[in-house]
Design an enzyme around this catalytic site. Structure first.
Site, PDB file in Angstrom:
ATOM      1  N   ALA A  29       0.773  -1.298  -0.050  1.00 28.73           N
ATOM      2  CA  ALA A  29       0.055  -0.033  -0.046  1.00 28.73           C
ATOM      3  C   ALA A  29       0.831   1.211  -0.002  1.00 28.73           C
ATOM      4  O   ALA A  29       0.518   2.357  -0.456  1.00 28.73           O
ATOM      5  CB  ALA A  29      -0.774  -0.019   1.280  1.00 28.73           C
ATOM      6  N   ARG A  41      -5.433   0.030   6.057  1.00 32.09           N
ATOM      7  CA  ARG A  41      -4.911  -0.727   7.359  1.00 32.09           C
ATOM      8  C   ARG A  41      -4.793   0.283   8.389  1.00 32.09           C
ATOM      9  O   ARG A  41      -4.629  -0.121   9.498  1.00 32.09           O
ATOM     10  CB  ARG A  41      -4.114  -1.892   7.248  1.00 32.09           C
ATOM     11  CG  ARG A  41      -4.621  -2.994   6.327  1.00 32.09           C
ATOM     12  CD  ARG A  41      -3.623  -4.267   6.400  1.00 32.09           C
ATOM     13  NE  ARG A  41      -4.308  -5.284   6.105  1.00 32.09           N
ATOM     14  CZ  ARG A  41      -4.415  -5.744   4.635  1.00 32.09           C
ATOM     15  NH1 ARG A  41      -3.968  -4.782   3.969  1.00 32.09           N
ATOM     16  NH2 ARG A  41      -5.108  -6.775   4.275  1.00 32.09           N
ATOM     17  N   GLN A 107       0.382  -6.180  -3.680  1.00 34.71           N
ATOM     18  CA  GLN A 107      -0.689  -6.571  -2.798  1.00 34.71           C
ATOM     19  C   GLN A 107      -1.738  -5.614  -3.350  1.00 34.71           C
ATOM     20  O   GLN A 107      -2.940  -5.454  -2.560  1.00 34.71           O
ATOM     21  CB  GLN A 107      -0.476  -6.409  -1.317  1.00 34.71           C
ATOM     22  CG  GLN A 107       0.760  -7.526  -1.032  1.00 34.71           C
ATOM     23  CD  GLN A 107       1.132  -7.077   0.336  1.00 34.71           C
ATOM     24  OE1 GLN A 107       2.100  -6.104   0.649  1.00 34.71           O
ATOM     25  NE2 GLN A 107       0.557  -7.767   1.426  1.00 34.71           N
ATOM     26  N   ILE A 109      -4.740  -3.349  -5.244  1.00 33.63           N
ATOM     27  CA  ILE A 109      -5.848  -3.662  -6.442  1.00 33.63           C
ATOM     28  C   ILE A 109      -5.998  -2.244  -7.089  1.00 33.63           C
ATOM     29  O   ILE A 109      -7.028  -2.498  -8.100  1.00 33.63           O
ATOM     30  CB  ILE A 109      -6.953  -3.890  -5.445  1.00 33.63           C
ATOM     31  CG1 ILE A 109      -7.607  -2.728  -4.707  1.00 33.63           C
ATOM     32  CG2 ILE A 109      -6.863  -5.475  -4.830  1.00 33.63           C
ATOM     33  CD1 ILE A 109      -9.151  -2.926  -4.091  1.00 33.63           C
ATOM     34  N   ASP A 110      -5.113  -1.367  -6.946  1.00 29.85           N
ATOM     35  CA  ASP A 110      -5.597  -0.098  -7.740  1.00 29.85           C
ATOM     36  C   ASP A 110      -5.199  -0.125  -9.441  1.00 29.85           C
ATOM     37  O   ASP A 110      -5.223   0.962  -9.895  1.00 29.85           O
ATOM     38  CB  ASP A 110      -4.983   1.056  -6.859  1.00 29.85           C
ATOM     39  CG  ASP A 110      -3.352   0.897  -6.543  1.00 29.85           C
ATOM     40  OD1 ASP A 110      -2.743   0.439  -7.684  1.00 29.85           O
ATOM     41  OD2 ASP A 110      -2.839   1.277  -5.624  1.00 29.85           O
ATOM     42  N   HIS A 125      -3.661  -9.748  -5.093  1.00 31.46           N
ATOM     43  CA  HIS A 125      -5.056  -9.521  -4.189  1.00 31.46           C
ATOM     44  C   HIS A 125      -6.026  -8.929  -5.224  1.00 31.46           C
ATOM     45  O   HIS A 125      -7.030  -8.673  -4.797  1.00 31.46           O
ATOM     46  CB  HIS A 125      -4.871  -8.478  -3.193  1.00 31.46           C
ATOM     47  CG  HIS A 125      -4.144  -8.736  -1.995  1.00 31.46           C
ATOM     48  ND1 HIS A 125      -3.912  -7.971  -0.779  1.00 31.46           N
ATOM     49  CD2 HIS A 125      -3.639  -9.952  -1.313  1.00 31.46           C
ATOM     50  CE1 HIS A 125      -3.358  -8.649   0.042  1.00 31.46           C
ATOM     51  NE2 HIS A 125      -3.016  -9.671  -0.149  1.00 31.46           N
ATOM     52  N   CYS A 133     -19.272 -13.130 -10.752  1.00 32.81           N
ATOM     53  CA  CYS A 133     -20.321 -13.705 -10.512  1.00 32.81           C
ATOM     54  C   CYS A 133     -19.977 -14.958  -9.787  1.00 32.81           C
ATOM     55  O   CYS A 133     -19.505 -15.919 -10.556  1.00 32.81           O
ATOM     56  CB  CYS A 133     -21.420 -13.685 -11.607  1.00 32.81           C
ATOM     57  SG  CYS A 133     -22.878 -14.633 -11.005  1.00 32.81           S
ATOM     58  N   SER A 200       4.776  -2.998   4.904  1.00 27.61           N
ATOM     59  CA  SER A 200       5.357  -3.677   6.107  1.00 27.61           C
ATOM     60  C   SER A 200       5.688  -5.051   6.214  1.00 27.61           C
ATOM     61  O   SER A 200       6.191  -5.233   7.452  1.00 27.61           O
ATOM     62  CB  SER A 200       4.368  -3.069   7.174  1.00 27.61           C
ATOM     63  OG  SER A 200       3.138  -3.567   7.040  1.00 27.61           O
ATOM     64  N   GLY A 226       8.873   2.657   8.216  1.00 33.42           N
ATOM     65  CA  GLY A 226       8.461   1.610   9.550  1.00 33.42           C
ATOM     66  C   GLY A 226       9.315   0.356   9.411  1.00 33.42           C
ATOM     67  O   GLY A 226       9.929  -0.036   8.494  1.00 33.42           O
TER      68      GLY A 226
HETATM   69 ZN    ZN Z   1     -23.998 -14.975 -13.183  1.00 35.20          ZN
END
Ligand code: ZN
Length: 253
Positions: A29, A41, A107, A109-110, A125, A133, A200, A226
């Protein structure tokens, strides 16, 4: 142009990248924070301020109340759609273009790595590009999902079977999809350098990837603020702002 951030660390990391033959990048992230995407998070940030993400972005919440789930998740989609890659994404894409890294495991999703020009991107991710669906396996592209959300608040439905769609991202309570994860493990095991940026390295199973590289004899480099569990194993750690640090590394290459 030497700057304060072009520290010995940046020069050393540039050296490691040049020496490596099978380098791979792992991002979390932190690389997207300069694009205006807060790390969800971290409590008390933006749209996650009033809710517990572990609760609302949980697969059980989706199954139980898809409309309520989407009431929240639509905001998340909206907050990500217009975001642009930043200089750190661009530097990583440039490393791949120059043949210095083999790919990016992320990680996030952007979609920002692909939008910055990275080609071999493993999104462990998932990403917001698709919604799926769970009944018939149908896949619906982001544009259409946004259209459906604009037409009707609540869960967008599968065109074929009218079941509620699920974003094709890993929700809390879900396992990571096998295919991208095995690809990530293979890349990490083959890598002679894993460059971890903006993570991290605490969320498993992705957090185990630097260990996979290390155990196979490869090196670990960290560009993150960090502490991480790999601080003691890293050849180099840069803990300034990701954009400044990666820019300095590129300049030193
Ligand atoms: Zn469907």
């Amino acid at each position: 142009m030497p700057t304060r951030t072009q520290s010995r660390g940046a020069v050393r990391l540039a050296e490691l990248i040049r020496e490596a033959e099978r380098a791979v990048v792992l991002t979390g992230a932190g690389i997207s924070v300069p694009s205006g995407i807060p790390d969800f998070r971290t409590p008390g940030k933006g749209l996650w301020e009033k809710v517990n993400p572990m609760e609302v972005a949980h697969i059980d919440a989706f199954r139980r109340e898809p409309d309520r789930f989407w009431h929240f998740y639509a905001d998340r989609f909206a907050s990500l759609v217009d975001k642009q890659p930043n200089r750190a994404h661009e530097v990583i894409a440039e490393l791949e273009r120059r043949g210095l890294v083999r790919g990016v495991i992320t990680q996030n999703i952007d979609r920002l790595h692909r939008r910055a020009g990275s080609r071999n991107v493993i999104e462990v991710h998932g990403s917001i590009d698709w919604s799926v669906c769970l009944e018939c396996g149908g896949r619906v592209a982001l544009d259409r999902v946004i259209e459906l959300l604009e037409q009707h608040p609540g869960a967008p439905e599968c065109d074929a079977c009218i079941s509620p769609l699920k974003p094709d991202v890993v929700l809390f309570g879900e396992l990571l999809p096998d295919a991208p994860l095995s690809e990530a493990y293979a890349l990490a095991a083959e890598a002679d350098l894993i460059l971890c940026v903006g993570s991290s390295l605490e969320v498993y199973p992705v957090a185990s990837l630097p260990g996979v590289t290390r155990d196979a004899g490869g090196r670990i480099a960290l560009v993150t603020q960090g502490r991480t569990p790999y601080d003691g194993d890293a050849e180099v750690k840069l803990d300034g702002d990701v954009v400044g640090e990666l820019d300095a590394v590129l300049a030193a290459l």
